[in-house]
Scaffold this motif. Sequence first.
Motif, PDB file in Angstrom:
ATOM      1  N   PRO A 108       0.810  -1.220   0.000  1.00  8.07           N
ATOM      2  CA  PRO A 108       0.000   0.000   0.000  1.00  8.07           C
ATOM      3  C   PRO A 108       0.847   1.275   0.000  1.00  8.07           C
ATOM      4  N   ARG A 109       0.224   2.363  -0.399  1.00  2.00           N
ATOM      5  CA  ARG A 109       0.921   3.659  -0.371  1.00  2.00           C
ATOM      6  C   ARG A 109       1.404   3.949   1.036  1.00  2.00           C
ATOM      7  N   HIS A 110       2.532   4.558   1.125  1.00  2.00           N
ATOM      8  CA  HIS A 110       3.170   4.983   2.377  1.00  2.00           C
ATOM      9  C   HIS A 110       3.657   3.821   3.238  1.00  2.00           C
ATOM     10  N   ALA A 111       3.422   2.584   2.845  1.00  2.00           N
ATOM     11  CA  ALA A 111       3.914   1.432   3.608  1.00  2.00           C
ATOM     12  C   ALA A 111       5.386   1.232   3.284  1.00  2.00           C
ATOM     13  N   ARG A 112       6.186   1.070   4.291  1.00  2.00           N
ATOM     14  CA  ARG A 112       7.619   0.851   4.104  1.00  2.00           C
ATOM     15  C   ARG A 112       8.056  -0.537   4.534  1.00  2.00           C
ATOM     16  N   ARG A 113       7.109  -1.302   5.106  1.00  2.00           N
ATOM     17  CA  ARG A 113       7.401  -2.666   5.525  1.00  2.00           C
ATOM     18  C   ARG A 113       6.254  -3.558   5.068  1.00  2.00           C
ATOM     19  N   THR A 114       6.573  -4.828   4.826  1.00  2.00           N
ATOM     20  CA  THR A 114       5.511  -5.787   4.496  1.00  2.00           C
ATOM     21  C   THR A 114       4.791  -6.173   5.779  1.00  2.00           C
ATOM     22  N   GLU A 115       3.613  -6.741   5.623  1.00  4.78           N
ATOM     23  CA  GLU A 115       2.805  -7.113   6.784  1.00  4.78           C
ATOM     24  C   GLU A 115       3.509  -8.151   7.645  1.00  4.78           C
ATOM     25  N   GLY A 116       4.220  -9.069   7.028  1.00  4.59           N
ATOM     26  CA  GLY A 116       4.935 -10.103   7.786  1.00  4.59           C
ATOM     27  C   GLY A 116       6.001  -9.514   8.682  1.00  4.59           C
ATOM     28  N   LEU A 117       6.691  -8.489   8.214  1.00  2.01           N
ATOM     29  CA  LEU A 117       7.721  -7.847   9.021  1.00  2.01           C
ATOM     30  C   LEU A 117       7.083  -7.074  10.167  1.00  2.01           C
ATOM     31  N   ASP A 118       5.946  -6.420   9.908  1.00  2.00           N
ATOM     32  CA  ASP A 118       5.222  -5.734  10.977  1.00  2.00           C
ATOM     33  C   ASP A 118       4.813  -6.721  12.064  1.00  2.00           C
ATOM     34  N   ASN A 119       4.310  -7.881  11.662  1.00  2.00           N
ATOM     35  CA  ASN A 119       3.910  -8.910  12.629  1.00  2.00           C
ATOM     36  C   ASN A 119       5.099  -9.393  13.447  1.00  2.00           C
ATOM     37  N   LEU A 120       6.265  -9.500  12.821  1.00  2.00           N
ATOM     38  CA  LEU A 120       7.469  -9.920  13.522  1.00  2.00           C
ATOM     39  C   LEU A 120       7.862  -8.900  14.581  1.00  2.00           C
ATOM     40  N   VAL A 121       7.808  -7.614  14.239  1.00  2.00           N
ATOM     41  CA  VAL A 121       8.150  -6.552  15.193  1.00  2.00           C
ATOM     42  C   VAL A 121       7.186  -6.571  16.371  1.00  2.00           C
ATOM     43  N   VAL A 122       5.892  -6.714  16.108  1.00  2.00           N
ATOM     44  CA  VAL A 122       4.897  -6.772  17.181  1.00  2.00           C
ATOM     45  C   VAL A 122       5.168  -7.977  18.087  1.00  2.00           C
ATOM     46  N   SER A 123       5.476  -9.115  17.481  1.00  2.00           N
ATOM     47  CA  SER A 123       5.750 -10.331  18.254  1.00  2.00           C
ATOM     48  C   SER A 123       6.979 -10.152  19.134  1.00  2.00           C
ATOM     49  N   LEU A 124       8.047  -9.580  18.593  1.00  2.00           N
ATOM     50  CA  LEU A 124       9.263  -9.376  19.380  1.00  2.00           C
ATOM     51  C   LEU A 124       9.032  -8.377  20.507  1.00  2.00           C
ATOM     52  N   THR A 125       8.219  -7.348  20.244  1.00  2.00           N
ATOM     53  CA  THR A 125       7.892  -6.369  21.279  1.00  2.00           C
ATOM     54  C   THR A 125       7.098  -7.032  22.397  1.00  2.00           C
ATOM     55  N   ALA A 126       6.149  -7.878  22.019  1.00  2.00           N
ATOM     56  CA  ALA A 126       5.340  -8.579  23.012  1.00  2.00           C
ATOM     57  C   ALA A 126       6.180  -9.511  23.875  1.00  2.00           C
ATOM     58  N   LYS A 127       7.278  -9.997  23.332  1.00  2.00           N
ATOM     59  CA  LYS A 127       8.161 -10.884  24.099  1.00  2.00           C
ATOM     60  C   LYS A 127       9.106 -10.108  25.007  1.00  2.00           C
ATOM     61  N   GLY A 128       9.035  -8.761  24.950  1.00  2.00           N
ATOM     62  CA  GLY A 128       9.818  -7.950  25.872  1.00  2.00           C
ATOM     63  C   GLY A 128      11.119  -7.408  25.325  1.00  2.00           C
ATOM     64  N   LEU A 129      11.385  -7.542  24.030  1.00  2.00           N
ATOM     65  CA  LEU A 129      12.616  -7.005  23.479  1.00  2.00           C
ATOM     66  C   LEU A 129      12.515  -5.487  23.381  1.00  2.00           C
ATOM     67  N   THR A 130      13.624  -4.816  23.594  1.00  2.00           N
ATOM     68  CA  THR A 130      13.642  -3.362  23.453  1.00  2.00           C
ATOM     69  C   THR A 130      13.714  -3.002  21.974  1.00  2.00           C
ATOM     70  N   SER A 131      13.466  -1.740  21.661  1.00  2.00           N
ATOM     71  CA  SER A 131      13.508  -1.324  20.250  1.00  2.00           C
ATOM     72  C   SER A 131      14.905  -1.506  19.674  1.00  2.00           C
ATOM     73  N   GLY A 132      15.932  -1.273  20.479  1.00  2.00           N
ATOM     74  CA  GLY A 132      17.313  -1.481  20.025  1.00  2.00           C
ATOM     75  C   GLY A 132      17.599  -2.935  19.703  1.00  2.00           C
ATOM     76  N   GLU A 133      17.086  -3.829  20.540  1.00  2.00           N
ATOM     77  CA  GLU A 133      17.273  -5.263  20.311  1.00  2.00           C
ATOM     78  C   GLU A 133      16.515  -5.709  19.048  1.00  2.00           C
ATOM     79  N   ILE A 134      15.329  -5.129  18.817  1.00  2.00           N
ATOM     80  CA  ILE A 134      14.555  -5.479  17.625  1.00  2.00           C
ATOM     81  C   ILE A 134      15.285  -5.021  16.366  1.00  2.00           C
ATOM     82  N   VAL A 135      15.859  -3.805  16.399  1.00  2.00           N
ATOM     83  CA  VAL A 135      16.614  -3.305  15.248  1.00  2.00           C
ATOM     84  C   VAL A 135      17.823  -4.190  14.983  1.00  2.00           C
ATOM     85  N   ALA A 136      18.498  -4.605  16.030  1.00  2.00           N
ATOM     86  CA  ALA A 136      19.667  -5.475  15.875  1.00  2.00           C
ATOM     87  C   ALA A 136      19.273  -6.831  15.329  1.00  2.00           C
ATOM     88  N   HIS A 137      18.091  -7.321  15.717  1.00  2.00           N
ATOM     89  CA  HIS A 137      17.599  -8.601  15.248  1.00  2.00           C
ATOM     90  C   HIS A 137      17.297  -8.518  13.774  1.00  2.00           C
TER      91      HIS A 137
END
Length: 137
Positions: A108-137
Amino acid sequence: MGPRKNTGGSDVVASVAELAAEQARAGGMQLLGEGGLLQQLTRHLLQEALEAEMDEHLASSAEPGRSVRKGGNARNGYRMKTVMTEAGPVTLEVPRDRAGTFEPKVVPRHARRTEGLDNLVVSLTAKGLTSGEIVAH
């Protein structure tokens, strides 16, 4: 086991697997990472999906007897867009139409990530990873 029944999808997968095996025998094939087979395949699939969406959009918005010269809608070039996917960053050429009414669904317009990657970020956040750890992952 009886004879295997080939479908269109499995033929494509078999062709890609054969190409990958040939490249591996020839001395090098990178599956993951920058320029890897998965990244190239992802780019190709997304690009073809965008082209098919544009074809469908132009066919559905076509008015009988109204050609491009008479003000009908038509393709009007491309714009470059880099999208983060599970396979890495992919640069796409998003088609445009003259009327500016094309709204891609696969990316979609203005989307910079695919839905699967968004789901991965949400999942990692829910598991308690910090934003820095998610970026490194």
